[in-house]
Design a protein around this motif. Structure first.
Motif, short mmCIF file in Angstrom:
data_model
loop_
_atom_site.label_atom_id
_atom_site.label_comp_id
_atom_site.label_asym_id
_atom_site.label_seq_id
_atom_site.Cartn_x
_atom_site.Cartn_y
_atom_site.Cartn_z
N LEU A 131 0.86 -1.18 0.00
CA LEU A 131 0.00 0.00 0.00
C LEU A 131 0.89 1.24 0.00
CD1 LEU A 131 -2.83 1.36 0.39
CD2 LEU A 131 -2.40 1.20 2.86
N ASP A 132 0.61 2.18 -0.90
CA ASP A 132 1.36 3.42 -0.97
C ASP A 132 0.53 4.57 -0.40
OD1 ASP A 132 3.54 2.20 -2.12
OD2 ASP A 132 3.02 2.73 -4.17
N VAL A 133 0.94 5.09 0.73
CA VAL A 133 0.22 6.17 1.42
C VAL A 133 0.83 7.51 1.02
CG1 VAL A 133 -0.30 7.20 3.66
CG2 VAL A 133 -0.43 4.71 3.36
N LEU A 159 4.87 12.41 10.88
CA LEU A 159 5.10 11.44 9.80
C LEU A 159 6.19 10.44 10.18
CD1 LEU A 159 4.82 13.76 6.66
CD2 LEU A 159 3.15 12.07 7.48
N LYS A 160 7.21 10.88 10.90
CA LYS A 160 8.25 9.95 11.34
C LYS A 160 7.66 8.94 12.35
CE LYS A 160 11.58 11.60 8.88
NZ LYS A 160 12.79 12.21 9.44
N ARG A 161 6.73 9.40 13.16
CA ARG A 161 6.07 8.49 14.10
C ARG A 161 5.24 7.45 13.35
NH1 ARG A 161 2.22 10.45 19.16
NH2 ARG A 161 1.38 8.39 19.72
N LEU A 162 4.60 7.89 12.26
CA LEU A 162 3.84 6.92 11.44
C LEU A 162 4.79 5.89 10.83
CD1 LEU A 162 1.18 9.05 9.55
CD2 LEU A 162 1.14 8.17 11.89
N ARG A 163 5.95 6.37 10.37
CA ARG A 163 6.95 5.45 9.80
C ARG A 163 7.45 4.46 10.84
NH1 ARG A 163 12.33 6.76 8.57
NH2 ARG A 163 12.38 7.64 10.68
N ASP A 164 7.83 4.96 12.00
CA ASP A 164 8.40 4.10 13.04
C ASP A 164 7.37 3.07 13.51
OD1 ASP A 164 10.67 5.60 12.80
OD2 ASP A 164 10.36 6.76 14.65
N GLY A 165 6.11 3.48 13.65
CA GLY A 165 5.06 2.55 14.06
C GLY A 165 4.79 1.51 12.98
N THR A 173 8.15 -4.27 5.27
CA THR A 173 8.92 -3.29 4.52
C THR A 173 8.23 -1.94 4.58
OG1 THR A 173 9.70 -4.99 2.98
CG2 THR A 173 9.96 -2.71 2.29
N VAL A 174 8.98 -0.92 4.98
CA VAL A 174 8.46 0.45 5.03
C VAL A 174 9.52 1.34 4.37
CG1 VAL A 174 7.73 2.36 6.50
CG2 VAL A 174 7.21 0.00 7.17
N LEU A 175 9.14 1.98 3.26
CA LEU A 175 10.06 2.85 2.53
C LEU A 175 9.50 4.27 2.48
CD1 LEU A 175 10.88 0.44 -0.46
CD2 LEU A 175 12.07 0.68 1.73
N THR A 176 10.36 5.25 2.69
CA THR A 176 9.96 6.65 2.80
C THR A 176 10.82 7.52 1.87
OG1 THR A 176 11.58 7.29 4.48
CG2 THR A 176 9.60 6.12 5.25
N PRO A 177 10.58 8.83 1.87
CA PRO A 177 11.45 9.72 1.08
C PRO A 177 12.92 9.64 1.50
CG PRO A 177 9.42 10.86 1.63
CD PRO A 177 9.40 9.56 2.39
N HIS A 221 5.72 3.60 1.38
CA HIS A 221 5.44 2.26 0.83
C HIS A 221 5.39 1.28 2.00
CE1 HIS A 221 5.89 -1.31 -1.84
NE2 HIS A 221 6.59 -1.77 -0.82
N LEU A 222 4.25 0.61 2.17
CA LEU A 222 4.05 -0.34 3.26
C LEU A 222 3.72 -1.69 2.66
CD1 LEU A 222 1.58 1.91 5.33
CD2 LEU A 222 4.09 1.92 5.43
N ASP A 223 4.47 -2.73 3.00
CA ASP A 223 4.14 -4.04 2.45
C ASP A 223 4.39 -5.16 3.45
OD1 ASP A 223 6.72 -5.33 2.17
OD2 ASP A 223 7.11 -4.24 0.32
#
Length: 253
Positions: free
Chosen positions: A182-184, A215-221, A228-232, A243-245
């Protein structure tokens, strides 16, 4: 000799009783989300065993139809028990690596809507999304902005392609090709504000300086429940989305 043997068995018996007592205490007092044998509860905080419990609903590429049906129904029941409305989506085979089995659609209930909605995704990915929504996204929005979340803007889940859209036959298939990603792109709050990955990741966008830690808190959670979690911060291809998979490998960047 006989006495030595008797002492050995007594010691073994005492050790077994000690282990049983320790297990009973662990089972009684440890948080259920940290114990792999406890049922998955989407209302509980993310624990040491949460991701592994979700992994139990993963379906192999060679799974027989009856296995796909049984595992997916069990996965959907976990969502329904949590108050999420979900329906089975048709399996899909677009040839090659673009095969989707055990797909579902979230149609409503106690979950932040995806926009656009109606996405087809693997059932474990839907479970991961609900956990992230309840245990990470909603609390972060309340605590950072004092607002509930209206919707999660996204770029979709299924796409028959290789990673980064590469044409090279040697490039790895994307998890999007299995509806397992899922791409948020942004979070829309009920007060009308929008926190965008593209504009606000650095904390200098329209959402203000609070956007960056949010947004960093969303990434870390997300890294605690998605594999897999990919960010800018990872590369230019992810400059405008998270990117969340649920891939077998793990990467948080």
């Amino acid at each position: 000799m006989k006495r030595d043997l008797a002492d050995f068995w007594n010691l073994l018996w005492e050790a077994a009783l000690g282990l049983c007592a320790a297990f009973a205490m662990l089972n009684l007092f440890a948080p259920p989300q940290d114990l792999p044998w406890k049922p998955l509860d989407l209302d509980r905080p993310i624990g040491q065993a949460t991701a592994a419990k979700v992994d139990d609903f993963e379906i192999s590429r060679v799974a027989a139809p009856e296995e796909v049906r049984g595992v997916t129904e069990a996965c959907m029941q976990v969502l329904r028990d949590a108050g999420v409305e979900v329906e089975r989506a048709p399996d899909r085979d677009d040839g090659g690596f673009c095969v989707v089995k055990g797909a579902v659609r979230i149609t409503g209930g106690d979950v932040t809507p995806l926009a656009p909605g109606g996405l087809v995704m693997q059932c474990p990915l839907a479970v991961r999304y609900v956990i992230w929504d309840r245990q990470v996204l909603r609390p972060a929005a309340r605590e950072t902005f004092g607002s509930e979340v209206a919707s999660v803007q996204n770029y979709g889940s299924y796409s028959c392609r290789r990673i980064y859209g590469k044409e090279d036959p040697g490039a790895r298939p994307s998890e999007h090709a299995r509806a397992n990603a899922l791409d948020v792109s942004a979070i829309r709050l009920e007060d009308g504000r929008v926190v965008s990955i593209a504009s606000d990741w650095r904390g200098t966008g329209p959402a203000g300086p609070d956007a960056r830690p949010f947004l960093k808190r969303l990434r870390d959670g997300a890294c605690r429940v998605f594999s897999t979690v990919l960010t800018p911060d990872y590369n230019e291809a992810h400059r405008d989305h998270l990117h969340l998979d649920g891939a077998p490998r793990g990467l948080c960047a």
